[in-house]
Enzyme design. Structure first.
Site, short mmCIF file in Angstrom:
data_model
loop_
_atom_site.label_atom_id
_atom_site.label_comp_id
_atom_site.label_asym_id
_atom_site.label_seq_id
_atom_site.Cartn_x
_atom_site.Cartn_y
_atom_site.Cartn_z
N ARG A 170 0.82 -1.22 0.00
CA ARG A 170 0.00 0.00 0.00
C ARG A 170 0.86 1.27 0.00
O ARG A 170 0.54 2.26 0.65
CB ARG A 170 -0.95 0.03 1.22
CG ARG A 170 -1.84 -1.14 1.35
CD ARG A 170 -2.87 -1.31 0.25
NE ARG A 170 -3.39 -2.66 0.29
CZ ARG A 170 -2.94 -3.65 -0.49
NH1 ARG A 170 -1.99 -3.43 -1.39
NH2 ARG A 170 -3.41 -4.87 -0.38
N SER A 217 -10.17 -0.71 4.58
CA SER A 217 -9.37 -1.13 5.76
C SER A 217 -8.73 0.08 6.41
O SER A 217 -8.02 0.84 5.74
CB SER A 217 -8.27 -2.11 5.34
OG SER A 217 -8.87 -3.26 4.81
N GLU A 287 -3.63 2.48 7.43
CA GLU A 287 -3.58 2.35 5.96
C GLU A 287 -4.21 3.60 5.34
O GLU A 287 -3.73 4.12 4.35
CB GLU A 287 -4.35 1.11 5.50
CG GLU A 287 -4.38 0.96 3.99
CD GLU A 287 -4.90 -0.38 3.51
OE1 GLU A 287 -4.61 -1.42 4.15
OE2 GLU A 287 -5.61 -0.39 2.49
C1 LIG Z 1 -15.50 -0.53 0.34
C2 LIG Z 1 -14.02 -0.34 0.14
C3 LIG Z 1 -13.22 -1.43 -0.20
C4 LIG Z 1 -11.84 -1.26 -0.39
N1 LIG Z 1 -11.10 -2.35 -0.73
C5 LIG Z 1 -9.77 -2.20 -0.95
C6 LIG Z 1 -8.97 -3.32 -1.35
O1 LIG Z 1 -9.44 -4.44 -1.52
N2 LIG Z 1 -7.64 -3.11 -1.55
C7 LIG Z 1 -7.07 -1.89 -1.40
O2 LIG Z 1 -5.86 -1.75 -1.61
N3 LIG Z 1 -7.80 -0.82 -0.98
C8 LIG Z 1 -9.13 -0.94 -0.77
N4 LIG Z 1 -9.87 0.14 -0.39
C9 LIG Z 1 -9.22 1.44 -0.11
C10 LIG Z 1 -9.13 2.40 -1.32
O3 LIG Z 1 -10.17 2.17 -2.26
C11 LIG Z 1 -7.77 2.26 -2.01
O4 LIG Z 1 -6.74 2.68 -1.15
C12 LIG Z 1 -7.65 3.07 -3.30
O5 LIG Z 1 -6.43 2.74 -3.89
C13 LIG Z 1 -7.74 4.57 -3.11
O6 LIG Z 1 -8.04 5.15 -4.37
P1 LIG Z 1 -8.74 6.59 -4.47
O7 LIG Z 1 -8.78 6.99 -5.90
O8 LIG Z 1 -9.99 6.61 -3.73
O9 LIG Z 1 -7.62 7.45 -3.74
P2 LIG Z 1 -7.82 8.66 -2.71
O10 LIG Z 1 -8.51 8.18 -1.49
O11 LIG Z 1 -8.41 9.82 -3.44
O12 LIG Z 1 -6.31 8.96 -2.36
C14 LIG Z 1 -5.51 8.01 -1.69
C15 LIG Z 1 -4.04 8.48 -1.78
O13 LIG Z 1 -3.66 8.49 -3.16
C16 LIG Z 1 -3.23 9.80 -3.56
N5 LIG Z 1 -3.71 10.03 -4.94
C17 LIG Z 1 -5.00 9.97 -5.39
N6 LIG Z 1 -5.03 10.24 -6.72
C18 LIG Z 1 -3.75 10.48 -7.11
C19 LIG Z 1 -3.13 10.86 -8.34
N7 LIG Z 1 -3.83 11.02 -9.47
N8 LIG Z 1 -1.79 11.05 -8.36
C20 LIG Z 1 -1.04 10.88 -7.23
N9 LIG Z 1 -1.56 10.55 -6.03
C21 LIG Z 1 -2.90 10.35 -5.97
C22 LIG Z 1 -3.88 10.75 -2.56
O14 LIG Z 1 -3.18 11.96 -2.45
C23 LIG Z 1 -3.85 9.91 -1.28
O15 LIG Z 1 -2.57 10.00 -0.68
C24 LIG Z 1 -11.26 0.01 -0.20
C25 LIG Z 1 -12.06 1.10 0.14
C26 LIG Z 1 -13.43 0.94 0.31
C27 LIG Z 1 -14.25 2.13 0.68
#
Ligand SMILES: Cc1cc2nc3c(=O)[nH]c(=O)nc-3n(C[C@H](O)[C@H](O)[C@H](O)COP(=O)(O)OP(=O)(O)OC[C@H]3O[C@@H](n4cnc5c(N)ncnc54)[C@H](O)[C@@H]3O)c2cc1C
Length: 292
Positions: A170, A217, A287
């Site tokens: 992660r 998580s 996380e």
């Molecule tokens: C129901 C549910 C299930 C989930 N299951 C999983 C799973 O199975 N596995 C898993 O790993 N995670 C899971 N997650 C957590 C989450 O979806 C992941 O961490 C995902 O990768 C975050 O993506 P996001 O676009 O929402 O990022 P954000 O929440 O918008 O950002 C997360 C981080 O990424 C950075 N970021 C976002 N976009 C960019 C960009 N374009 N360039 C550079 N940095 C950027 C942000 O600054 C921040 O530090 C889950 C979440 C939920 C709500």
């Protein structure tokens, strides 16, 4: 504010909305600088100006892993209004980072391209998933990345190959705003991809609380252990502070049962950390990204 960003940038792309409207857990207040650029050149201008003014930049994708507190004078940049595009050449797909990952997986299925099914059902955008090196069921998104294009802190576009990025649990070494990702996908028949998506989504729904907003998580799994199991063994499932609750379905998920606040969630996080340390001697590591 006017000293940092010129009026054209401010009027065209500065959002007055509250962060709650974008946050997957529906928590957050207004931000001083919440930009939604519509072009890569606007994105570069914002980054250059923020950098010159020494303001911290926070890219925001699906906001499914960020807990917004008082964001202060950070410059938040949402990807959703940037142009959307993908291009396929054999099994290589170049895609803009602002696609929702689940929609992208479905879209690739139409071209008999698969591999990322393990991420089906996550409310993430591709950029956030790449930055976080999202993973599940023993696989990580990094396994499929060929290269990533970013806008760096100087506002310049830069390509980072897979080998130039360090990927861990992660976490990645990427420093900049991800705009494009190139994936090497697997040639797979549509019906096989559909069956795998169905199976993954059904597993997620049986294990995770999908009926309330959350950030997935809360903690990383400690080595050879599971954060959710440790929290469950400390009898914390179902514990509620304000409208934030430790899910009774999965101990590592905090859900918003109505009007949970940043403080409610932080109090639960402290409780989970303290109890697990007291009863199990294990220090849990967050996380989710707490921005305060
Ligand atoms: C129901 C549910 C299930 C989930 N299951 C999983 C799973 O199975 N596995 C898993 O790993 N995670 C899971 N997650 C957590 C989450 O979806 C992941 O961490 C995902 O990768 C975050 O993506 P996001 O676009 O929402 O990022 P954000 O929440 O918008 O950002 C997360 C981080 O990424 C950075 N970021 C976002 N976009 C960019 C960009 N374009 N360039 C550079 N940095 C950027 C942000 O600054 C921040 O530090 C889950 C979440 C939920 C709500």
């Amino acid at each position: 504010m006017e000293k940092v960003f010129d009026s054209k940038l401010l009027t065209s792309i500065l959002s007055k909305s509250s962060l709650k409207d974008y946050s997957n857990i529906r928590i957050g207040d207004k931000a001083s600088y919440l930009f939604m650029p519509q072009s890569i050149s606007d994105l570069s201008s914002i980054i250059v100006k923020a950098n010159k003014a020494d303001l911290e930049i926070l890219p925001v994708g699906g906001a499914s892993n960020i807990l917004f507190g008082n964001v202060g004078d950070r410059v938040l940049i949402l990807d959703r209004d940037l142009p959307m595009y993908y291009n396929i050449k054999e099994n290589e797909v170049i895609v803009t980072s602002n696609h929702n990952i689940s929609i992208f997986i479905d879209e690739m299925k139409k071209h008999n391209l698969g591999g990322l099914e393990f991420l089906a059902g996550i409310p993430a955008h591709i950029g956030g998933a790449v930055y976080m090196n999202a993973g599940a069921f023993g696989k990580n998104i990094s396994d499929y990345i060929k290269w990533v294009e970013i806008v760096n802190v100087n506002g310049k576009r830069e390509i980072l190959t897979h080998d130039e990025i360090s990927f861990s649990y992660r976490k990645t070494s990427i420093n900049g705003f991800i705009i494009y990702v190139s994936f090497g996908l697997d040639q797979k028949p549509k019906n096989k991809i559909s069956a795998e998506i169905k199976d993954i989504i059904s597993k997620r729904h049986s294990r995770h609380p999908y009926d309330y907003p959350s950030l997935g998580s809360t903690f990383k799994n400690p080595e050879n252990n599971y954060a959710g199991k440790l929290i469950e063994e400390c009898d914390l499932k179902g514990t509620r502070i304000g409208d934030a609750e430790i899910s009774s379905k999965h101990g590592n998920f905090i859900i918003n049962k109505g009007n949970a606040t940043f403080d409610d969630v932080m109090s639960l996080i402290e409780l989970m950390k303290n109890e697990v340390y007291k009863k199990k001697g294990i220090k849990l590591e967050l996380e989710i990204k707490v921005i305060n």
